[in-house]
Design a protein around this motif. Structure first.
Motif, PDB file in Angstrom:
ATOM      1  N   ASN A 120       0.654  -1.211   0.018  1.00 26.37           N
ATOM      2  CA  ASN A 120       0.146   0.121  -0.084  1.00 26.37           C
ATOM      3  C   ASN A 120       0.946   1.413   0.102  1.00 26.37           C
ATOM      4  OD1 ASN A 120      -2.517  -1.487  -0.117  1.00 26.37           O
ATOM      5  ND2 ASN A 120      -2.693  -1.679   2.249  1.00 26.37           N
ATOM      6  N   HIS A 121       2.228   1.278   0.172  1.00 22.82           N
ATOM      7  CA  HIS A 121       2.968   2.309   0.269  1.00 22.82           C
ATOM      8  C   HIS A 121       3.504   2.468  -1.216  1.00 22.82           C
ATOM      9  CE1 HIS A 121       3.193   2.639   4.698  1.00 22.82           C
ATOM     10  NE2 HIS A 121       3.065   0.954   4.496  1.00 22.82           N
ATOM     11  N   LYS A 122       2.678   3.443  -1.920  1.00 20.01           N
ATOM     12  CA  LYS A 122       2.977   3.405  -3.336  1.00 20.01           C
ATOM     13  C   LYS A 122       4.292   3.851  -3.847  1.00 20.01           C
ATOM     14  CE  LYS A 122      -1.324   2.043  -3.718  1.00 20.01           C
ATOM     15  NZ  LYS A 122      -1.324   0.499  -4.064  1.00 20.01           N
ATOM     16  N   PHE A 123       4.790   5.120  -2.995  1.00 15.22           N
ATOM     17  CA  PHE A 123       6.210   5.943  -3.573  1.00 15.22           C
ATOM     18  C   PHE A 123       6.891   5.696  -2.169  1.00 15.22           C
ATOM     19  CE2 PHE A 123       2.969   8.035  -6.270  1.00 15.22           C
ATOM     20  CZ  PHE A 123       3.451   7.680  -7.563  1.00 15.22           C
ATOM     21  N   PRO A 124       8.245   5.705  -2.578  1.00 20.33           N
ATOM     22  CA  PRO A 124       9.244   5.867  -1.669  1.00 20.33           C
ATOM     23  C   PRO A 124       9.105   7.190  -0.538  1.00 20.33           C
ATOM     24  CG  PRO A 124      10.337   6.577  -3.694  1.00 20.33           C
ATOM     25  CD  PRO A 124       8.733   6.009  -4.088  1.00 20.33           C
ATOM     26  N   TYR A 125       9.882   7.141   0.403  1.00 18.31           N
ATOM     27  CA  TYR A 125      10.075   8.367   1.147  1.00 18.31           C
ATOM     28  C   TYR A 125      11.672   8.584   1.273  1.00 18.31           C
ATOM     29  CZ  TYR A 125      10.458  11.132   5.516  1.00 18.31           C
ATOM     30  OH  TYR A 125      10.831  12.007   6.192  1.00 18.31           O
ATOM     31  N   ILE A 126      11.928   9.604   0.533  1.00 15.73           N
ATOM     32  CA  ILE A 126      13.414  10.160   0.550  1.00 15.73           C
ATOM     33  C   ILE A 126      13.486  11.348   1.408  1.00 15.73           C
ATOM     34  CG2 ILE A 126      14.986  11.083  -1.185  1.00 15.73           C
ATOM     35  CD1 ILE A 126      14.037   8.560  -1.847  1.00 15.73           C
ATOM     36  N   ASP A 127      14.011  11.223   2.507  1.00 14.91           N
ATOM     37  CA  ASP A 127      14.221  12.191   3.669  1.00 14.91           C
ATOM     38  C   ASP A 127      15.418  12.892   3.235  1.00 14.91           C
ATOM     39  OD1 ASP A 127      14.371  13.553   5.923  1.00 14.91           O
ATOM     40  OD2 ASP A 127      14.389  11.811   7.383  1.00 14.91           O
ATOM     41  N   ILE A 128      15.132  13.896   2.395  1.00 18.47           N
ATOM     42  CA  ILE A 128      16.237  14.811   1.989  1.00 18.47           C
ATOM     43  C   ILE A 128      16.979  15.547   3.016  1.00 18.47           C
ATOM     44  CG2 ILE A 128      16.679  16.889   0.572  1.00 18.47           C
ATOM     45  CD1 ILE A 128      14.358  15.843  -1.302  1.00 18.47           C
ATOM     46  N   ASN A 129      16.157  15.993   4.166  1.00 17.59           N
ATOM     47  CA  ASN A 129      16.562  16.842   5.313  1.00 17.59           C
ATOM     48  C   ASN A 129      17.330  16.035   6.110  1.00 17.59           C
ATOM     49  OD1 ASN A 129      15.089  18.975   4.645  1.00 17.59           O
ATOM     50  ND2 ASN A 129      13.289  18.381   5.723  1.00 17.59           N
ATOM     51  N   ASN A 130      17.568  14.619   5.908  1.00 18.89           N
ATOM     52  CA  ASN A 130      18.546  13.885   6.749  1.00 18.89           C
ATOM     53  C   ASN A 130      19.310  12.871   5.796  1.00 18.89           C
ATOM     54  OD1 ASN A 130      17.643  14.185   9.651  1.00 18.89           O
ATOM     55  ND2 ASN A 130      15.785  13.789   8.902  1.00 18.89           N
ATOM     56  N   GLY A 131      19.585  13.522   4.863  1.00 14.58           N
ATOM     57  CA  GLY A 131      20.846  12.923   3.909  1.00 14.58           C
ATOM     58  C   GLY A 131      20.320  12.006   2.792  1.00 14.58           C
ATOM     59  N   GLY A 132      18.911  12.191   2.705  1.00 10.32           N
ATOM     60  CA  GLY A 132      18.365  10.866   1.736  1.00 10.32           C
ATOM     61  C   GLY A 132      18.470  11.488   0.389  1.00 10.32           C
ATOM     62  N   SER A 133      18.481  10.735  -0.704  1.00 10.12           N
ATOM     63  CA  SER A 133      18.306  11.293  -2.119  1.00 10.12           C
ATOM     64  C   SER A 133      17.665   9.982  -3.215  1.00 10.12           C
ATOM     65  CB  SER A 133      19.774  11.519  -2.650  1.00 10.12           C
ATOM     66  OG  SER A 133      20.537  10.328  -3.091  1.00 10.12           O
ATOM     67  N   LEU A 134      17.032  10.721  -4.004  1.00  7.42           N
ATOM     68  CA  LEU A 134      16.545   9.738  -4.990  1.00  7.42           C
ATOM     69  C   LEU A 134      17.679   8.844  -5.787  1.00  7.42           C
ATOM     70  CD1 LEU A 134      14.292   8.430  -6.530  1.00  7.42           C
ATOM     71  CD2 LEU A 134      14.153  10.560  -8.062  1.00  7.42           C
ATOM     72  N   LYS A 135      18.664   9.473  -6.155  1.00  4.07           N
ATOM     73  CA  LYS A 135      19.752   8.661  -6.890  1.00  4.07           C
ATOM     74  C   LYS A 135      20.365   7.600  -5.765  1.00  4.07           C
ATOM     75  CE  LYS A 135      24.096   9.377  -9.107  1.00  4.07           C
ATOM     76  NZ  LYS A 135      25.100  10.273  -9.176  1.00  4.07           N
ATOM     77  N   ILE A 163       3.292   8.701   1.369  1.00  2.24           N
ATOM     78  CA  ILE A 163       3.940   9.540   0.356  1.00  2.24           C
ATOM     79  C   ILE A 163       2.927   9.634  -1.050  1.00  2.24           C
ATOM     80  CG2 ILE A 163       5.907  10.143  -1.089  1.00  2.24           C
ATOM     81  CD1 ILE A 163       6.624  10.273   1.675  1.00  2.24           C
ATOM     82  N   THR A 164       2.484  10.942  -1.172  1.00  5.58           N
ATOM     83  CA  THR A 164       1.574  11.029  -2.263  1.00  5.58           C
ATOM     84  C   THR A 164       2.400  10.999  -3.463  1.00  5.58           C
ATOM     85  OG1 THR A 164       1.421  13.319  -1.915  1.00  5.58           O
ATOM     86  CG2 THR A 164      -0.013  11.932  -0.830  1.00  5.58           C
ATOM     87  N   GLY A 165       1.682  11.458  -4.728  1.00  7.75           N
ATOM     88  CA  GLY A 165       2.423  11.829  -5.822  1.00  7.75           C
ATOM     89  C   GLY A 165       2.926  12.948  -5.894  1.00  7.75           C
ATOM     90  N   GLU A 166       2.180  14.086  -5.228  1.00  6.37           N
ATOM     91  CA  GLU A 166       2.852  15.488  -5.219  1.00  6.37           C
ATOM     92  C   GLU A 166       4.230  15.441  -4.156  1.00  6.37           C
ATOM     93  OE1 GLU A 166      -0.124  18.098  -3.808  1.00  6.37           O
ATOM     94  OE2 GLU A 166      -1.204  18.128  -5.727  1.00  6.37           O
ATOM     95  N   LYS A 167       3.866  14.658  -3.087  1.00  6.55           N
ATOM     96  CA  LYS A 167       5.309  14.448  -2.247  1.00  6.55           C
ATOM     97  C   LYS A 167       6.491  13.970  -2.971  1.00  6.55           C
ATOM     98  CE  LYS A 167       2.933  14.668   2.005  1.00  6.55           C
ATOM     99  NZ  LYS A 167       2.502  13.825   3.523  1.00  6.55           N
ATOM    100  N   ILE A 168       6.244  12.794  -3.660  1.00  4.61           N
ATOM    101  CA  ILE A 168       7.486  12.121  -4.358  1.00  4.61           C
ATOM    102  C   ILE A 168       8.055  12.960  -5.466  1.00  4.61           C
ATOM    103  CG2 ILE A 168       6.159  11.016  -5.876  1.00  4.61           C
ATOM    104  CD1 ILE A 168       9.512  10.036  -4.328  1.00  4.61           C
ATOM    105  N   ARG A 169       7.291  13.846  -6.221  1.00  2.30           N
ATOM    106  CA  ARG A 169       7.494  14.736  -7.184  1.00  2.30           C
ATOM    107  C   ARG A 169       8.482  15.740  -6.629  1.00  2.30           C
ATOM    108  NH1 ARG A 169       2.654  13.139  -9.264  1.00  2.30           N
ATOM    109  NH2 ARG A 169       1.512  15.221  -8.835  1.00  2.30           N
TER     110      ARG A 169
END
Length: 296
Positions: free
Chosen positions: A180-195, A275-281
């Motif tokens: 049910n968790h469609k998109f990933p959670y990228i925690d940019i504020n804590n060092g995360g990145s999509l790459k 994580i919604t579509g808007e949040k992942i974009r």
């Protein structure tokens, strides 16, 4: 005196409320492979290895659930939790650290997990990892070689994958969401990145084979094919958002462009997801811009 009493009452009410939200949580146990189990309740998926050497545990959810989790573990093993690995620092995966430390578990995590927990006033005084690693670590326990490897700047800056080699089970932490968790959670504020999350999935896929069972950070046990599909989604989102940025789209324009992620999930399909579509974009836009700045 009245002010102190009011503060005490508010603190008591807050603790009671925090505890209360977990009162009805049930801890379920799912056998994954021979002596490996997945426990679910509220928060990240827990991985458990049981055997003559004791209990090897991955993540521990929230502190108010520690007693329930302990009782669930006792139904599959009479041994204590010897080692507890945090896949990253988020509270739904490390919130029970203090309780399990008090019960005798030795906590293990990446260097950055300890740093982040130590720098937080709420977690600085207890439950910190006592063994940390920078890249890889291996445990030999319960007839398994347990390989732990750090993946750089993925979900956070301290993520680890845990692979039970003989049992052929991989725990990905939150570098992989499933179900049910469609998109990933990228925690940019804590060092995360999509790459970095893409690279984490690549590394995980290299470790496993078609028979591997995968415990994601959230969601049901997955197959390699489902893990591959997740990886391909990350690559596609990165490609689409990168192209939009190249075309001069602003952050708000990218956030509004459902077409960038529609091949994977519609905004409506993901509207009730964490994580919604808007949040992942938005996360993808910020992450890709940070990548570009880092290369200049």
């Amino acid at each position: 005196m009245k002010k102190i009493t009011l503060i005490a009452l508010l603190a008591t009410a807050y603790i009671s409320c925090a505890q209360g939200r977990f009162d009805n949580v049930e801890i379920t146990i799912e056998p994954v492979s021979d002596n490996i189990y997945m426990l679910q309740g509220a928060g990240g998926n827990i991985g458990i290895s049981v055997g003559d050497d004791g209990v090897f545990m991955i993540d521990d959810q929230f502190a108010p659930l520690s007693e329930k989790i302990t009782n669930a573990i006792k139904t599959i093993s009479d041994k204590p939790v010897t080692f507890l690995v945090n896949t990253h620092f988020h509270g739904d995966h490390s919130g029970g650290n203090t309780n399990f430390e008090a019960a005798g578990a030795m906590i293990v995590a990446h260097d950055n997990v300890r740093k982040r927990l130590a720098n937080n006033k709420k977690t600085a005084d207890s439950g910190l990892p006592v063994i940390t690693f920078s890249d890889d670590a291996t445990f030999y326990m319960n007839k398994n070689d347990i390989f732990i490897t750090h993946v750089h700047h993925a979900h956070t800056d301290g993520d680890a994958l845990v692979y039970f080699i003989q049992s052929n089970v991989l725990h990905t932490g939150d570098t992989f969401f499933h179900g049910n968790h469609k998109f990933p959670y990228i925690d940019i504020n804590n060092g995360g990145s999509l790459k970095g999350d893409i690279e984490a999935a690549k590394k995980g896929l290299l470790l496993i084979n078609n028979s591997t069972k995968i415990i994601p950070g959230h969601g049901p046990v997955a197959t390699k094919a489902e893990y591959q599909k997740y990886h391909d989604m990350l690559v596609g989102i990165h490609k689409n958002v990168s192209q939009a940025i190249k075309e001069g789209k602003t952050e708000e324009e990218v956030v509004a462009m459902e077409s960038l992620t529609a091949d994977y999930h519609s905004d409506k399909d993901a509207e009730n997801s964490f994580i919604t579509g808007e949040k992942i974009r938005r996360a993808a836009y910020k992450s890709i811009l940070a990548e570009k700045e880092a290369t200049h």
